[in-house]
Design a protein around this motif. Structure first.
Motif, PDB file in Angstrom:
ATOM      1  N   VAL A 103      10.675  32.200  55.952  1.00  0.00           N
ATOM      2  CA  VAL A 103      10.642  32.690  57.318  1.00  0.00           C
ATOM      3  C   VAL A 103       9.581  31.913  58.088  1.00  0.00           C
ATOM      4  O   VAL A 103       9.763  31.550  59.234  1.00  0.00           O
ATOM      5  CB  VAL A 103      10.314  34.208  57.345  1.00  0.00           C
ATOM      6  CG1 VAL A 103      10.170  34.718  58.763  1.00  0.00           C
ATOM      7  CG2 VAL A 103      11.370  34.986  56.574  1.00  0.00           C
ATOM      8  N   SER A 104       8.458  31.665  57.417  1.00  0.00           N
ATOM      9  CA  SER A 104       7.336  30.980  58.042  1.00  0.00           C
ATOM     10  C   SER A 104       6.725  30.051  57.001  1.00  0.00           C
ATOM     11  O   SER A 104       6.661  30.416  55.831  1.00  0.00           O
ATOM     12  CB  SER A 104       6.319  32.029  58.503  1.00  0.00           C
ATOM     13  OG  SER A 104       5.180  31.432  59.038  1.00  0.00           O
ATOM     14  N   PRO A 105       6.300  28.860  57.355  1.00  0.00           N
ATOM     15  CA  PRO A 105       6.064  28.329  58.689  1.00  0.00           C
ATOM     16  C   PRO A 105       7.329  27.927  59.434  1.00  0.00           C
ATOM     17  O   PRO A 105       7.308  27.776  60.654  1.00  0.00           O
ATOM     18  CB  PRO A 105       5.162  27.131  58.463  1.00  0.00           C
ATOM     19  CG  PRO A 105       5.428  26.684  57.078  1.00  0.00           C
ATOM     20  CD  PRO A 105       5.845  27.913  56.321  1.00  0.00           C
TER      21      PRO A 105
ATOM     22  N   GLY B   4      -2.290  36.574  49.910  1.00  0.00           N
ATOM     23  CA  GLY B   4      -1.247  37.423  50.444  1.00  0.00           C
ATOM     24  C   GLY B   4      -0.759  38.429  49.432  1.00  0.00           C
ATOM     25  O   GLY B   4      -1.334  38.597  48.350  1.00  0.00           O
ATOM     26  N   ASN B   5       0.316  39.104  49.818  1.00  0.00           N
ATOM     27  CA  ASN B   5       0.888  40.167  49.002  1.00  0.00           C
ATOM     28  C   ASN B   5       2.398  40.018  48.932  1.00  0.00           C
ATOM     29  O   ASN B   5       3.020  39.579  49.896  1.00  0.00           O
ATOM     30  CB  ASN B   5       0.565  41.534  49.608  1.00  0.00           C
ATOM     31  CG  ASN B   5      -0.914  41.786  49.620  1.00  0.00           C
ATOM     32  OD1 ASN B   5      -1.530  41.904  48.576  1.00  0.00           O
ATOM     33  ND2 ASN B   5      -1.493  41.854  50.808  1.00  0.00           N
ATOM     34  N   GLY B   6       2.938  40.421  47.801  1.00  0.00           N
ATOM     35  CA  GLY B   6       4.373  40.384  47.625  1.00  0.00           C
ATOM     36  C   GLY B   6       4.872  41.623  46.933  1.00  0.00           C
ATOM     37  O   GLY B   6       4.102  42.373  46.330  1.00  0.00           O
ATOM     38  N   LYS B   7       6.154  41.846  47.027  1.00  0.00           N
ATOM     39  CA  LYS B   7       6.835  42.941  46.337  1.00  0.00           C
ATOM     40  C   LYS B   7       7.899  42.330  45.437  1.00  0.00           C
ATOM     41  O   LYS B   7       8.724  41.548  45.891  1.00  0.00           O
ATOM     42  CB  LYS B   7       7.528  43.865  47.330  1.00  0.00           C
ATOM     43  CG  LYS B   7       6.603  44.751  48.100  1.00  0.00           C
ATOM     44  CD  LYS B   7       6.229  45.927  47.257  1.00  0.00           C
ATOM     45  CE  LYS B   7       5.531  46.970  48.099  1.00  0.00           C
ATOM     46  NZ  LYS B   7       4.904  47.967  47.274  1.00  0.00           N
TER      47      LYS B   7
ATOM     48  N   PRO C 200      -3.570  24.281  52.852  1.00  0.00           N
ATOM     49  CA  PRO C 200      -3.413  22.942  52.294  1.00  0.00           C
ATOM     50  C   PRO C 200      -4.498  21.974  52.775  1.00  0.00           C
ATOM     51  O   PRO C 200      -4.701  20.928  52.191  1.00  0.00           O
ATOM     52  CB  PRO C 200      -2.036  22.510  52.797  1.00  0.00           C
ATOM     53  CG  PRO C 200      -1.853  23.266  54.057  1.00  0.00           C
ATOM     54  CD  PRO C 200      -2.594  24.571  53.884  1.00  0.00           C
ATOM     55  N   GLY C 201      -5.187  22.328  53.824  1.00  0.00           N
ATOM     56  CA  GLY C 201      -6.242  21.487  54.401  1.00  0.00           C
ATOM     57  C   GLY C 201      -7.354  22.385  54.904  1.00  0.00           C
ATOM     58  O   GLY C 201      -7.809  23.279  54.210  1.00  0.00           O
ATOM     59  N   GLN C 202      -7.739  22.177  56.167  1.00  0.00           N
ATOM     60  CA  GLN C 202      -8.819  22.977  56.729  1.00  0.00           C
ATOM     61  C   GLN C 202      -8.332  24.258  57.391  1.00  0.00           C
ATOM     62  O   GLN C 202      -9.108  25.178  57.601  1.00  0.00           O
ATOM     63  CB  GLN C 202      -9.600  22.150  57.754  1.00  0.00           C
ATOM     64  CG  GLN C 202     -10.371  21.010  57.110  1.00  0.00           C
ATOM     65  CD  GLN C 202     -11.163  20.231  58.142  1.00  0.00           C
ATOM     66  OE1 GLN C 202     -10.734  20.099  59.272  1.00  0.00           O
ATOM     67  NE2 GLN C 202     -12.309  19.728  57.724  1.00  0.00           N
ATOM     68  N   ASP C 203      -7.065  24.316  57.766  1.00  0.00           N
ATOM     69  CA  ASP C 203      -6.543  25.478  58.488  1.00  0.00           C
ATOM     70  C   ASP C 203      -5.574  26.273  57.630  1.00  0.00           C
ATOM     71  O   ASP C 203      -4.811  25.722  56.847  1.00  0.00           O
ATOM     72  CB  ASP C 203      -5.822  25.025  59.764  1.00  0.00           C
ATOM     73  CG  ASP C 203      -6.746  24.313  60.725  1.00  0.00           C
ATOM     74  OD1 ASP C 203      -7.907  24.737  60.856  1.00  0.00           O
ATOM     75  OD2 ASP C 203      -6.301  23.319  61.340  1.00  0.00           O
ATOM     76  N   ASP C 204      -5.596  27.591  57.817  1.00  0.00           N
ATOM     77  CA  ASP C 204      -4.628  28.461  57.153  1.00  0.00           C
ATOM     78  C   ASP C 204      -3.271  28.323  57.829  1.00  0.00           C
ATOM     79  O   ASP C 204      -3.183  28.204  59.045  1.00  0.00           O
ATOM     80  CB  ASP C 204      -5.066  29.922  57.251  1.00  0.00           C
ATOM     81  CG  ASP C 204      -6.214  30.254  56.313  1.00  0.00           C
ATOM     82  OD1 ASP C 204      -6.462  29.474  55.368  1.00  0.00           O
ATOM     83  OD2 ASP C 204      -6.853  31.298  56.521  1.00  0.00           O
TER      84      ASP C 204
END
Length: 164
Positions: A38-40, A98-101, A124-128
């Protein structure tokens, strides 16, 4: 690169869905997985087929195939085994947060269907980067001999908190 890393992570995480019942047969399983992100960005990836070796020790100790190195930052918690299935929460911290089900259902001791929905971030770098995906799997028992497919090593437990 992110897509490959995500596919490795998904395959390892959904490997946990191979078995959770004591009547699950140890041996070689073939799992087919379809992942939808769904994201990114929204995407549906082609089905991937993998083989996993499930040992009796894994069934007895974990009730499932345990993830290997790429997912050591993730733990299954609140595992509930029930007749014909299991559920668990997946909690990840580290490069992936994060969290998963997770939900797994099987029709017999040789066939399982699983679904894992995860929301969180990856760095993967400096930003989430926000990530959200769903992975649906089907697993089929192939036989008692795993051949050249080696079982995944058990995860290293997280370090104990330092006394205060």
């Amino acid at each position: 690169m992110h897509a490959n890393r995500l596919c490795v992570l998904l395959s390892c995480l959904l490997a946990t869905a191979l078995a959770c019942a004591q009547d699950r047969k140890p041996g070689l399983y073939e799992m087919t997985m379809v992942t939808t992100t769904v994201s990114p960005s929204a995407a549906t990836y082609p089905p991937r087929t993998m083989q996993y070796c499930l040992t009796q020790e894994m069934i007895d100790k974990y009730g499932a195939m345990v993830p290997d190195t790429p997912t050591r930052a993730c733990q299954l918690v609140n595992v509930v085994k029930k007749s014909g299935g299991m559920t668990a929460d997946m909690v990840c911290s580290g490069p992936i947060n994060g969290n998963g089900k997770l939900e797994v259902n099987w029709s017999d001791s040789e066939h399982a269907k699983g679904n894992l929905h995860f929301s969180g971030t990856i760095r993967p770098g400096q930003d989430d980067i926000k990530i959200e995906w769903n992975a649906a799997s089907t697993s089929v028992y192939k036989g008692p001999d795993c051949g050249t497919v080696k079982p995944t090593p058990p995860p290293t437990p997280p370090p104990a908190p330092a006394p205060q």
